[in-house]
Design a protein around this motif. Structure first.
Motif, mmCIF file in Angstrom:
data_model
loop_
_atom_site.group_PDB
_atom_site.id
_atom_site.type_symbol
_atom_site.label_atom_id
_atom_site.label_comp_id
_atom_site.label_asym_id
_atom_site.label_seq_id
_atom_site.Cartn_x
_atom_site.Cartn_y
_atom_site.Cartn_z
ATOM 1 N N ILE A 133 47.046 75.021 -56.725
ATOM 2 C CA ILE A 133 46.197 74.556 -55.624
ATOM 3 C C ILE A 133 45.880 73.068 -55.779
ATOM 4 C CG2 ILE A 133 43.914 74.793 -54.581
ATOM 5 C CD1 ILE A 133 44.072 77.786 -55.289
ATOM 6 N N ILE A 134 45.583 72.652 -57.007
ATOM 7 C CA ILE A 134 45.303 71.235 -57.250
ATOM 8 C C ILE A 134 46.550 70.391 -56.964
ATOM 9 C CG2 ILE A 134 44.752 69.543 -59.043
ATOM 10 C CD1 ILE A 134 42.958 71.657 -60.317
ATOM 11 N N GLY A 135 47.725 70.912 -57.380
ATOM 12 C CA GLY A 135 48.962 70.176 -57.144
ATOM 13 C C GLY A 135 49.255 69.990 -55.669
ATOM 14 N N VAL A 136 49.081 71.055 -54.881
ATOM 15 C CA VAL A 136 49.312 70.949 -53.438
ATOM 16 C C VAL A 136 48.319 69.980 -52.811
ATOM 17 C CG1 VAL A 136 49.217 72.206 -51.257
ATOM 18 C CG2 VAL A 136 50.357 73.227 -53.232
ATOM 19 N N ALA A 137 47.058 70.064 -53.231
ATOM 20 C CA ALA A 137 46.050 69.152 -52.699
ATOM 21 C C ALA A 137 46.392 67.702 -53.040
ATOM 22 C CB ALA A 137 44.672 69.517 -53.245
ATOM 23 N N ALA A 138 46.921 67.473 -54.248
ATOM 24 C CA ALA A 138 47.292 66.119 -54.649
ATOM 25 C C ALA A 138 48.438 65.594 -53.793
ATOM 26 C CB ALA A 138 47.676 66.102 -56.126
ATOM 27 N N VAL A 139 49.433 66.445 -53.544
ATOM 28 C CA VAL A 139 50.564 66.027 -52.715
ATOM 29 C C VAL A 139 50.098 65.665 -51.310
ATOM 30 C CG1 VAL A 139 52.668 66.866 -51.584
ATOM 31 C CG2 VAL A 139 52.311 67.291 -54.022
ATOM 32 N N LEU A 140 49.285 66.520 -50.715
ATOM 33 C CA LEU A 140 48.780 66.249 -49.371
ATOM 34 C C LEU A 140 47.875 65.015 -49.372
ATOM 35 C CD1 LEU A 140 47.982 69.884 -48.172
ATOM 36 C CD2 LEU A 140 50.034 68.521 -47.740
ATOM 37 N N GLY A 141 47.111 64.835 -50.453
ATOM 38 C CA GLY A 141 46.265 63.659 -50.545
ATOM 39 C C GLY A 141 47.071 62.370 -50.622
ATOM 40 N N LEU A 142 48.166 62.400 -51.379
ATOM 41 C CA LEU A 142 49.019 61.220 -51.469
ATOM 42 C C LEU A 142 49.644 60.883 -50.118
ATOM 43 C CD1 LEU A 142 50.814 61.798 -54.885
ATOM 44 C CD2 LEU A 142 49.200 59.977 -54.318
ATOM 45 N N TYR A 143 50.014 61.908 -49.383
ATOM 46 C CA TYR A 143 50.563 61.646 -48.052
ATOM 47 C C TYR A 143 49.505 61.004 -47.160
ATOM 48 C CZ TYR A 143 53.026 62.228 -43.664
ATOM 49 O OH TYR A 143 53.641 61.985 -42.457
ATOM 50 N N ALA A 144 48.271 61.505 -47.241
ATOM 51 C CA ALA A 144 47.189 60.942 -46.441
ATOM 52 C C ALA A 144 46.935 59.480 -46.811
ATOM 53 C CB ALA A 144 45.915 61.768 -46.621
#
Length: 406
Positions: free
Chosen positions: A312-323
């Protein structure tokens, strides 16, 4: 209008620190893999060249398409799931020298990984390395700026972008006889061609990438998006410039569409035949529903809850980097490309353990980190990346010596 680029020797000299750093990181990863594998009575070279997907690619190179494995549960694993460019290159190399097909795949990946590193540097340096303020410009501003303005960064963002790509936890895949390095090389240079107005080159490279992996669709979307947005802006451009963009629109999807249609014809199932082949591998696209259930399911017991939390943290990090990339106003072509790669990787309905590998080509997600490292003190940035490189080498060696495919 296409802008003139610096001469090749000058471009290579500018990229040299990034390429040398990349080679050093990958050498470290391979050395740790050799030592770890030897300690477990395994062959590091076999892990890199003759297991999992590498066996399928070598098999296609040797005998062509048509091999399938029927599992006890009724699933059918067909080699038609694998796109043809890598096995084509393996066959060519094996036919002109003493290399086996597996050896040829390893050589292709090594060369392609260096080409990918160079392409990543070129993209990052073009977007950030000529910025006096260090903030990403929009697509329109990027195209309007005179060539080749440079700031005091001297390619630092490009160097850090390459090193970050090298030290990813799944970076060892870049040295395997897999298609990730080949695809990333074609993708990076496609994006660079679009950024510098080389539309026909972009179309050709995108078509070749479409013969490499299904995620070639991301490049088709990126080329199309950038070209279509550019038409109204460059309304007064010479007709030849518009014709080149139209040609890029036509060329970009040829690789993906050609292979998918060929599979449909070969299987007799029509245009959707490739989806049937993927279904035989229990692979498909459900928007991330199955992956979300998998991650949440991990939270129900200990110690698997730690893995679920990490996912969950990894997915959130990926989406955060895109943002962050959106906020920094990365060029449209990069946002479309990394967005589609991310969506396809996270939205796939199976092979959850392979998702980090599927995200490997999404290198624009790393650009915000690269910018932050370039702004930090060099010694501090080097210490951070060096520590991650060691951890990545250890993780990669452990990963490949495990039981499941990467």
């Amino acid at each position: 209008m296409t802008r003139m680029a610096p001469a090749l020797p000058g471009v290579l000299r500018r990229a040299a620190p990034a390429l040398l750093g990349y080679a050093a990181v990958r050498t470290l990863g391979l050395l740790v893999l050799v030592l770890w594998s030897a300690a477990h009575d395994k062959s590091a070279y076999t892990l890199l060249t003759a297991r999992w997907d590498a066996l399928w690619y070598a098999g296609i190179a040797e005998r062509g398409y048509g091999h399938e494995v029927r599992l006890p549960n009724g699933d059918v694993h067909s080699d038609l799931a694998f796109f043809p460019l890598l096995p084509w290159l393996e066959r060519v190399l094996a036919s002109v020298g003493p290399l086996s097909y597996a050896d040829a795949g390893f050589v292709v990946s090594l060369v392609a990984s260096l080409a990918a590193a160079w392409g990543i540097f070129a993209v990052a340096d073009h977007v950030y390395g000529r910025r006096e303020e260090g903030l990403a410009h929009s697509w329109e501003e990027e195209r309007a700026r005179p060539w080749p303005r440079r700031d005091a960064g001297g390619g630092r963002v490009g160097v850090w972008a390459v090193l970050l790509w090298a030290v990813l936890p799944v970076g060892i895949v870049q040295s395997m006889a897999y298609s990730e390095s080949l695809f990333t090389a074609l993708a990076a240079w496609t994006l660079y061609a679009v950024l510098t107005g080389r539309w026909v080159t972009a179309g050709v490279l995108a078509s070749l990438a479409g013969l490499t992996r299904p995620v070639g669709l991301a490049l088709v979307a990126a080329v199309w998006g950038a070209a279509l947005v550019s038409f109204p802006r460059d309304r007064g451009a010479p007709p030849a410039d518009g014709a080149r963009r139209v040609l890029a629109l036509l060329l970009a999807p040829l690789g993906t569409a050609g292979y998918v249609l060929w599979v449909g014809h070969r299987t007799g199932r029509g245009p959707l035949g490739y989806l049937d082949v993927q279904a035989g591998w229990r692979n498909g696209f459900d928007g991330g529903y199955a992956f979300a259930r998998f991650a949440v399911g991990k939270l129900t017991s200990f110690p698997s809850a730690l893995a679920g939390l990490g996912l969950i943290i990894g997915v959130a990090a990926v989406l955060g980097l895109y943002a962050v990339g959106v906020r920094q106003r990365q060029p449209l072509v990069l946002l479309v490309y990394s967005g589609v790669v991310t969506a396809l990787a996270l939205g796939a309905s199976s092979y959850f353990g392979s998702k980090p590998r599927l995200l490997l080509p999404a290198f624009p997600l790393l650009l915000p980190f690269a910018l932050a490292l370039a702004r930090s003190r060099p010694a501090r940035s080097a210490l951070v990346v060096g520590g991650v490189a060691v951890a990545s080498a250890l993780y990669g060696a452990s990963w490949l010596n495990g039981s499941g495919p990467p």
